[in-house]
Design an enzyme around this catalytic site. Structure first.
Site, PDB file in Angstrom:
ATOM      1  N   VAL A   1       0.520  -3.740  17.008  1.00 42.27           N
ATOM      2  CA  VAL A   1       0.063  -3.149  15.742  1.00 42.27           C
ATOM      3  C   VAL A   1      -0.178  -1.642  15.895  1.00 42.27           C
ATOM      4  O   VAL A   1      -0.771  -1.196  16.874  1.00 42.27           O
ATOM      5  CB  VAL A   1      -1.238  -3.865  15.283  1.00 42.27           C
ATOM      6  CG1 VAL A   1      -1.829  -3.189  14.059  1.00 42.27           C
ATOM      7  CG2 VAL A   1      -0.942  -5.330  14.994  1.00 42.27           C
TER       8      VAL A   1
ATOM      9  N   HIS B   1      -0.058   4.898   8.508  1.00 44.96           N
ATOM     10  CA  HIS B   1      -1.397   4.623   9.022  1.00 44.96           C
ATOM     11  C   HIS B   1      -2.235   5.898   8.898  1.00 44.96           C
ATOM     12  O   HIS B   1      -1.763   6.982   9.261  1.00 44.96           O
ATOM     13  CB  HIS B   1      -1.304   4.173  10.482  1.00 44.96           C
ATOM     14  CG  HIS B   1      -2.629   3.791  11.063  1.00 44.96           C
ATOM     15  ND1 HIS B   1      -3.218   2.565  10.816  1.00 44.96           N
ATOM     16  CD2 HIS B   1      -3.487   4.479  11.855  1.00 44.96           C
ATOM     17  CE1 HIS B   1      -4.386   2.512  11.443  1.00 44.96           C
ATOM     18  NE2 HIS B   1      -4.569   3.656  12.075  1.00 44.96           N
TER      19      HIS B   1
ATOM     20  N   ARG C   1      -1.468  -7.737   6.357  1.00 50.35           N
ATOM     21  CA  ARG C   1      -1.191  -8.900   7.210  1.00 50.35           C
ATOM     22  C   ARG C   1      -0.356  -8.430   8.389  1.00 50.35           C
ATOM     23  O   ARG C   1       0.496  -7.549   8.217  1.00 50.35           O
ATOM     24  CB  ARG C   1      -0.388  -9.955   6.440  1.00 50.35           C
ATOM     25  CG  ARG C   1      -1.221 -10.952   5.683  1.00 50.35           C
ATOM     26  CD  ARG C   1      -0.315 -11.891   4.933  1.00 50.35           C
ATOM     27  NE  ARG C   1       0.280 -12.911   5.786  1.00 50.35           N
ATOM     28  CZ  ARG C   1      -0.231 -14.126   5.967  1.00 50.35           C
ATOM     29  NH1 ARG C   1      -1.347 -14.476   5.370  1.00 50.35           N
ATOM     30  NH2 ARG C   1       0.367 -15.001   6.740  1.00 50.35           N
TER      31      ARG C   1
HETATM   32  C1  GRF Z   1      -3.464   3.848   3.245  1.00 49.23           C
HETATM   33  O1  GRF Z   1      -4.498   4.641   3.750  1.00 49.23           O
HETATM   34  C2  GRF Z   1      -2.455   3.545   4.317  1.00 49.23           C
HETATM   35  O2  GRF Z   1      -2.318   4.571   5.250  1.00 49.23           O
HETATM   36  C3  GRF Z   1      -3.043   2.327   4.973  1.00 49.23           C
HETATM   37  O3  GRF Z   1      -3.613   1.593   3.930  1.00 49.23           O
HETATM   38  C4  GRF Z   1      -3.938   2.467   2.859  1.00 49.23           C
HETATM   39  C5  GRF Z   1      -3.216   1.943   1.658  1.00 49.23           C
HETATM   40  O4  GRF Z   1      -3.527   2.677   0.510  1.00 49.23           O
HETATM   41  N1  GRF Z   1      -2.058   1.605   5.725  1.00 49.23           N
HETATM   42  P1  GRF Z   1      -2.652   2.471  -0.794  1.00 49.23           P
HETATM   43  O5  GRF Z   1      -2.685   0.978  -1.104  1.00 49.23           O
HETATM   44  O6  GRF Z   1      -1.276   2.961  -0.503  1.00 49.23           O
HETATM   45  O7  GRF Z   1      -3.346   3.275  -1.856  1.00 49.23           O
END
Ligand code: GRF
Length: 206
Positions: free
Chosen positions: A148, A113, A95
């Protein structure tokens, strides 16, 4: 200096593998902190199950029970304040945070990210990397701002993009690096070694 344990609040919407990496780092003693609360906007998030296994308070905050985005965010703020968190880690939190949330915890929110920002912000960054023909991608831990995937960068790690890669292969290679750099960035934060200077994050004694 904070005399009580350093408290982390984690926001997650899904699988929770980064959340798990943070919990494991705490339990190994690599991070001198406690995960005080895990909040999710998804009732069935695996992240909540993972947290419960470690006896961490896990709360599903149902967006449908709030009239608008602002009141939902207000409830998230209330719960994080109640726990007196020192740092908020977004770990696959799907979100977009509102202005009030970000202002309330200015300079205390980190996100991870799966690309080398500023390349490939937004959704499906691994697919974006493949589509672009990039030879290298990776992951980024950054402070969260209103825009973002755009806040000051704390740490990055790169991985090769191989010709044979599909999204799954590239995502997995990046994820392994995420699990390394997210706890490392948190450690730098809690050791008070990060200073935001314009767009840059200066790391003390790096
Ligand atoms: C990860 O790739 C993170 O970089 C991105 O969303 C994904 C989450 O994966 N923001 P997890 O839920 O931590 O396994």
């Amino acid at each position: 200096m904070i005399s009580r344990p350093f408290k982390i609040g984690i926001l997650a919407s899904g699988r929770g593998s980064n959340l798990q990496a943070i919990i494991d780092s705490v339990e190994r003693g690599d991070l001198d902190a406690e995960v005080a609360v895990i909040l999710s906007n998804k009732e069935n998030a695996q992240a909540l199950e993972r947290g419960k296994k470690h006896n961490i308070e896990c709360v599903f905050v149902d967006p449908k029970t709030y009239p608008d985005k602002e009141s939902f965010d207000c409830e998230m703020i209330r719960r994080l304040r109640e726990k007196q968190v020192d740092l908020i880690c977004l770990a696959g939190y799907m979100r977009i945070l509102g202005a009030e949330f970000i202002a309330t915890f200015q300079g205390k929110i980190l996100n991870i990210h799966p690309s080398l920002l500023p390349a490939f912000p937004g959704l499906s960054p691994q697919q974006q990397a493949l589509d672009s023909g990039a030879k290298t991608s990776g992951c980024t831990v950054h402070f969260v701002e209103l825009a973002v995937d755009a806040g000051p960068i704390v740490l990055q790690s790169s991985v090769p993009v191989r010709d044979s890669d599909g999204v799954d292969e590239l995502s997995q290679r990046i994820l392994e690096q995420e699990h390394i750099i997210y706890p490392r960035a948190i450690k730098l934060f809690l050791e008070n070694r990060l200073t935001i200077s314009g767009r840059r994050v200066l790391i003390k004694d790096d």
